[in-house]
Motif scaffolding. Structure first.
Motif, PDB file in Angstrom:
ATOM      1  N   PRO A 348      -5.199   1.422  -0.626  1.00  0.00           N
ATOM      2  CA  PRO A 348      -5.015   0.944  -1.999  1.00  0.00           C
ATOM      3  C   PRO A 348      -4.201  -0.348  -2.047  1.00  0.00           C
ATOM      4  O   PRO A 348      -3.450  -0.662  -1.118  1.00  0.00           O
ATOM      5  CB  PRO A 348      -4.250   2.089  -2.664  1.00  0.00           C
ATOM      6  CG  PRO A 348      -3.474   2.708  -1.547  1.00  0.00           C
ATOM      7  CD  PRO A 348      -4.349   2.594  -0.328  1.00  0.00           C
ATOM      8  N   GLU A 349      -4.358  -1.066  -3.132  1.00  0.00           N
ATOM      9  CA  GLU A 349      -3.593  -2.303  -3.344  1.00  0.00           C
ATOM     10  C   GLU A 349      -2.247  -1.941  -3.956  1.00  0.00           C
ATOM     11  O   GLU A 349      -2.081  -1.931  -5.180  1.00  0.00           O
ATOM     12  CB  GLU A 349      -4.375  -3.247  -4.266  1.00  0.00           C
ATOM     13  CG  GLU A 349      -5.687  -3.744  -3.683  1.00  0.00           C
ATOM     14  CD  GLU A 349      -5.478  -4.686  -2.512  1.00  0.00           C
ATOM     15  OE1 GLU A 349      -4.391  -5.304  -2.425  1.00  0.00           O
ATOM     16  OE2 GLU A 349      -6.386  -4.790  -1.667  1.00  0.00           O
ATOM     17  N   ARG A 350      -1.283  -1.634  -3.110  1.00  0.00           N
ATOM     18  CA  ARG A 350       0.058  -1.279  -3.577  1.00  0.00           C
ATOM     19  C   ARG A 350       1.029  -1.407  -2.409  1.00  0.00           C
ATOM     20  O   ARG A 350       0.618  -1.393  -1.245  1.00  0.00           O
ATOM     21  CB  ARG A 350       0.094   0.143  -4.141  1.00  0.00           C
ATOM     22  CG  ARG A 350      -0.266   1.214  -3.132  1.00  0.00           C
ATOM     23  CD  ARG A 350      -0.169   2.612  -3.733  1.00  0.00           C
ATOM     24  NE  ARG A 350       1.192   2.956  -4.121  1.00  0.00           N
ATOM     25  CZ  ARG A 350       1.507   4.017  -4.870  1.00  0.00           C
ATOM     26  NH1 ARG A 350       0.557   4.797  -5.332  1.00  0.00           N
ATOM     27  NH2 ARG A 350       2.764   4.270  -5.176  1.00  0.00           N
ATOM     28  N   PRO A 351       2.313  -1.534  -2.682  1.00  0.00           N
ATOM     29  CA  PRO A 351       3.294  -1.617  -1.594  1.00  0.00           C
ATOM     30  C   PRO A 351       3.352  -0.303  -0.819  1.00  0.00           C
ATOM     31  O   PRO A 351       2.911   0.752  -1.284  1.00  0.00           O
ATOM     32  CB  PRO A 351       4.610  -1.885  -2.337  1.00  0.00           C
ATOM     33  CG  PRO A 351       4.226  -2.362  -3.690  1.00  0.00           C
ATOM     34  CD  PRO A 351       2.920  -1.706  -4.009  1.00  0.00           C
ATOM     35  N   GLY A 352       3.937  -0.378   0.352  1.00  0.00           N
ATOM     36  CA  GLY A 352       4.124   0.815   1.160  1.00  0.00           C
ATOM     37  C   GLY A 352       2.922   1.123   2.033  1.00  0.00           C
ATOM     38  O   GLY A 352       1.899   0.442   1.993  1.00  0.00           O
ATOM     39  N   THR A 353       3.047   2.188   2.813  1.00  0.00           N
ATOM     40  CA  THR A 353       2.017   2.547   3.790  1.00  0.00           C
ATOM     41  C   THR A 353       1.177   3.723   3.281  1.00  0.00           C
ATOM     42  O   THR A 353       0.948   4.704   3.981  1.00  0.00           O
ATOM     43  CB  THR A 353       2.666   2.895   5.135  1.00  0.00           C
ATOM     44  OG1 THR A 353       3.716   3.849   4.928  1.00  0.00           O
ATOM     45  CG2 THR A 353       3.252   1.654   5.792  1.00  0.00           C
ATOM     46  N   PHE A 354       0.725   3.630   2.057  1.00  0.00           N
ATOM     47  CA  PHE A 354      -0.091   4.683   1.466  1.00  0.00           C
ATOM     48  C   PHE A 354      -1.541   4.570   1.917  1.00  0.00           C
ATOM     49  O   PHE A 354      -2.064   3.476   2.151  1.00  0.00           O
ATOM     50  CB  PHE A 354      -0.048   4.590  -0.065  1.00  0.00           C
ATOM     51  CG  PHE A 354       1.277   4.984  -0.665  1.00  0.00           C
ATOM     52  CD1 PHE A 354       1.533   6.302  -1.005  1.00  0.00           C
ATOM     53  CD2 PHE A 354       2.266   4.031  -0.900  1.00  0.00           C
ATOM     54  CE1 PHE A 354       2.743   6.674  -1.562  1.00  0.00           C
ATOM     55  CE2 PHE A 354       3.482   4.386  -1.457  1.00  0.00           C
ATOM     56  CZ  PHE A 354       3.717   5.709  -1.797  1.00  0.00           C
ATOM     57  N   TYR A 355      -2.190   5.746   2.032  1.00  0.00           N
ATOM     58  CA  TYR A 355      -3.629   5.801   2.265  1.00  0.00           C
ATOM     59  C   TYR A 355      -4.158   6.977   1.445  1.00  0.00           C
ATOM     60  O   TYR A 355      -3.559   8.054   1.442  1.00  0.00           O
ATOM     61  CB  TYR A 355      -3.959   5.996   3.742  1.00  0.00           C
ATOM     62  CG  TYR A 355      -5.402   5.656   4.062  1.00  0.00           C
ATOM     63  CD1 TYR A 355      -5.761   4.353   4.384  1.00  0.00           C
ATOM     64  CD2 TYR A 355      -6.409   6.621   4.001  1.00  0.00           C
ATOM     65  CE1 TYR A 355      -7.079   4.024   4.660  1.00  0.00           C
ATOM     66  CE2 TYR A 355      -7.725   6.299   4.264  1.00  0.00           C
ATOM     67  CZ  TYR A 355      -8.057   4.989   4.592  1.00  0.00           C
ATOM     68  OH  TYR A 355      -9.370   4.662   4.840  1.00  0.00           O
ATOM     69  N   PRO A 356      -5.270   6.798   0.742  1.00  0.00           N
ATOM     70  CA  PRO A 356      -5.730   7.850  -0.167  1.00  0.00           C
ATOM     71  C   PRO A 356      -6.349   9.026   0.560  1.00  0.00           C
ATOM     72  O   PRO A 356      -6.886   8.877   1.671  1.00  0.00           O
ATOM     73  CB  PRO A 356      -6.780   7.129  -1.018  1.00  0.00           C
ATOM     74  CG  PRO A 356      -7.336   6.084  -0.107  1.00  0.00           C
ATOM     75  CD  PRO A 356      -6.157   5.610   0.701  1.00  0.00           C
ATOM     76  N   PRO A 357      -6.327  10.213  -0.035  1.00  0.00           N
ATOM     77  CA  PRO A 357      -7.068  11.345   0.525  1.00  0.00           C
ATOM     78  C   PRO A 357      -8.539  10.971   0.670  1.00  0.00           C
ATOM     79  O   PRO A 357      -9.155  10.471  -0.272  1.00  0.00           O
ATOM     80  CB  PRO A 357      -6.871  12.448  -0.518  1.00  0.00           C
ATOM     81  CG  PRO A 357      -5.630  12.070  -1.255  1.00  0.00           C
ATOM     82  CD  PRO A 357      -5.618  10.572  -1.281  1.00  0.00           C
ATOM     83  N   THR A 358      -9.085  11.189   1.848  1.00  0.00           N
ATOM     84  CA  THR A 358     -10.433  10.712   2.169  1.00  0.00           C
ATOM     85  C   THR A 358     -11.274  11.875   2.688  1.00  0.00           C
ATOM     86  O   THR A 358     -10.824  12.640   3.538  1.00  0.00           O
ATOM     87  CB  THR A 358     -10.350   9.602   3.231  1.00  0.00           C
ATOM     88  OG1 THR A 358      -9.623   8.489   2.681  1.00  0.00           O
ATOM     89  CG2 THR A 358     -11.728   9.144   3.669  1.00  0.00           C
ATOM     90  N   VAL A 359     -12.484  11.986   2.164  1.00  0.00           N
ATOM     91  CA  VAL A 359     -13.432  12.990   2.624  1.00  0.00           C
ATOM     92  C   VAL A 359     -14.638  12.262   3.205  1.00  0.00           C
ATOM     93  O   VAL A 359     -15.271  11.441   2.528  1.00  0.00           O
ATOM     94  CB  VAL A 359     -13.876  13.932   1.490  1.00  0.00           C
ATOM     95  CG1 VAL A 359     -14.930  14.928   1.996  1.00  0.00           C
ATOM     96  CG2 VAL A 359     -12.679  14.677   0.905  1.00  0.00           C
ATOM     97  N   LEU A 360     -14.950  12.555   4.460  1.00  0.00           N
ATOM     98  CA  LEU A 360     -16.068  11.929   5.151  1.00  0.00           C
ATOM     99  C   LEU A 360     -17.159  12.965   5.411  1.00  0.00           C
ATOM    100  O   LEU A 360     -16.868  14.090   5.820  1.00  0.00           O
ATOM    101  CB  LEU A 360     -15.622  11.340   6.488  1.00  0.00           C
ATOM    102  CG  LEU A 360     -14.547  10.253   6.469  1.00  0.00           C
ATOM    103  CD1 LEU A 360     -14.183   9.863   7.897  1.00  0.00           C
ATOM    104  CD2 LEU A 360     -15.006   9.038   5.693  1.00  0.00           C
ATOM    105  N   THR A 361     -18.414  12.575   5.187  1.00  0.00           N
ATOM    106  CA  THR A 361     -19.559  13.400   5.567  1.00  0.00           C
ATOM    107  C   THR A 361     -20.431  12.609   6.531  1.00  0.00           C
ATOM    108  O   THR A 361     -20.220  11.415   6.739  1.00  0.00           O
ATOM    109  CB  THR A 361     -20.379  13.814   4.339  1.00  0.00           C
ATOM    110  OG1 THR A 361     -20.811  12.632   3.639  1.00  0.00           O
ATOM    111  CG2 THR A 361     -19.566  14.691   3.400  1.00  0.00           C
ATOM    112  N   GLY A 362     -21.402  13.301   7.109  1.00  0.00           N
ATOM    113  CA  GLY A 362     -22.244  12.641   8.103  1.00  0.00           C
ATOM    114  C   GLY A 362     -21.489  12.330   9.371  1.00  0.00           C
ATOM    115  O   GLY A 362     -21.822  11.384  10.100  1.00  0.00           O
TER     116      GLY A 362
END
Length: 471
Positions: A348-362
């Protein structure tokens, strides 16, 4: 320097020869300066632990237990304040951090009760007039090395069993989260723990601490939680002095969702364990195998749970830039090889080392998410058809810490649990790490146990005593 930023050696707070800076991963801002202890202060901490050992091991069990109960009460009373310190330096939400402190107190309380259950044995003699006994004794001075992802509970999971067994401890907290550990040490000193029984040595250079404790013959056991690479190096170095080791290392946990499982309930539980602490747990699900018959319902529910999480409120940042870069690399590799991100998948475009919850298929087995421990909030879903072959796929990793199974078939539960090569298997959402259960893995995930009676036994030697009564 306030004592909240110092080392604890022999019951006294020490500033150290220099300091290092601790940063807030949510903002990148500094949150404090902490004593940076070198080999000299580590040696003094070992001196203090060795000096305190005879008195602590001789203390009656009920008195050791009472001091540990007082420490647990101090942790409970200070939970909100210690939780705030943890949030500032580690990043997890305050509610999650406070819950960890309370969990840590619970582990300590259970170990305190186990203090009074360190039984020996009477063994039938080998001849007339012969009596044989097994006497439990503390292994001696223990060095503890704890990680940053659970900076309070991992301390009490090591410290509690060691103190219960009658050992004294020199502990090095992770350099990312030393202030949480210092707050824990403050609770122990307030509880009246004798000087030298628990010593805390922060440092920005873990190798210096490891070198000092591995070279000192008075340190008879090392308990380490961290990377497999470092754990293997400690194992190699322990040979010189034949030190006892407990090592809880990396994991690559599979989830197996069978066609007779409730996919919605499974998805809710997987979301809780996957996104807890932003996925930064050795027990976090890394490969989620879902039978094709229930894959659509499971994936839809899991995606819904992921999208309901608010960054900075429900889930904190990753610990540092290196951790963020690894997660990005894993996701980019999966997408380049044909996976699809149903949610998340981009920083995301924000300060800090954030990463969004991600669900991958395939997802396929050649992707990095299936071959390396991601240590982040990425849930790779792998569909399967063959209910027998999936166990082999789950076992196809050098790690063996945790596995999760979802099924309503009792026969399958027992068969699969026996076939899985993991130290801990939880079925249908069963609790993973309560204080009374042994926590630990096999293969490259390490050896030794924390929690339960086996956790205390890891800090004991059993002396064989044979007595001839004579005539």
């Amino acid at each position: 320097m306030p004592e909240t930023n110092r080392a604890l050696i022999g019951g006294r707070w020490h500033a150290g020869p220099r300091t290092f800076t601790v940063f807030d991963p949510a903002t990148g801002a500094p949150v404090g300066e902490v004593a940076d202890c070198g080999p000299e202060l580590t040696g003094r901490a070992i001196d203090a632990a060795a000096a305190a050992l005879p008195g602590w091991r001789a203390l009656p069990a009920h008195e050791r237990a009472e001091l540990m109960r007082r420490a647990a009460a101090e942790l409970t009373g200070r939970a909100a304040g210690i939780g705030a310190v943890m949030t500032a330096e580690q990043g997890k939400p305050l509610a999650e951090a406070t819950a960890e402190v309370l969990s840590g107190a619970d582990h300590l309380l259970w170990a305190a009760e186990e203090t009074r259950r360190l039984y020996g044995q009477t063994v039938p003699g080998a001849a007339e007039g012969n009596r044989i006994f097994l006497l439990p004794e503390p292994v001696g001075v223990v060095a503890g090395i704890t990680p940053w992802n659970f900076p309070v509970s991992m301390i009490t999971r090591k410290l509690g069993p060691a103190l219960a067994a009658g050992c004294t401890v020199v502990l090095k907290p992770a350099e990312q989260t030393p202030m949480s550990a210092i707050a824990v040490a403050g609770a122990f000193t307030a509880a009246g723990l004798p000087p030298g029984v628990f010593n805390l040595v922060p440092t920005s250079e873990p190798a210096r601490f490891a070198g000092a404790v591995m070279a000192d013959p008075r340190v008879r056991k090392v308990s380490f939680t961290g990377s497999t690479e470092v754990g293997k190096e400690l194992i190699r170095r322990s040979a010189d002095d034949v030190k006892r080791l407990s090592v809880e290392l990396g994991g690559h946990a599979p989830v197996l969702v069978y066609p007779d499982a409730d996919p919605v309930a499974a998805a809710a539980a997987v979301a809780r364990s996957k996104f807890l602490n932003a996925g930064q747990a050795c027990t976090s699900p890394n490969r989620i195998y879902v039978h094709r018959d229930v894959a659509a319902a499971f994936t839809e529910a899991l995606t819904g749970h992921a999208e309901a999480i608010t960054l900075g409120q429900d889930m904190g940042p990753l610990i540092d830039a290196a951790a963020l870069a690894k997660v990005e690399r894993h996701v980019e590799d999966a997408l380049a090889r044909g996976a699809k991100a149903l949610t998340g998948g981009r920083r995301p475009e924000r300060p800090g080392t954030f990463y969004p919850p991600t669900v991958l298929t395939g997802v396929t087995g050649d992707m990095l998410v299936c071959r390396e421990e991601t240590f982040g909030p990425v849930a790779p879903v792998i569909e399967f058809d063959d209910v027998d072959a999936v166990v082999a796929a789950a076992n196809a990793t050098p790690y063996g810490l945790t596995a999760y199974v979802w099924t309503s078939d009792l026969t399958r539960t027992l068969r699969v649990a026996e076939e899985l090569e993991f130290g801990m298997v939880t079925v249908n959402g069963g609790p993973l790490a309560p204080p009374q259960a042994p926590f630990g893995g096999m293969k490259n995930s390490g050896y030794g146990r924390e929690g339960g009676s086996l956790g205390v036994a890891d800090y004991l030697e059993y002396k064989y005593l044979s007595v001839g009564l004579g005539r």
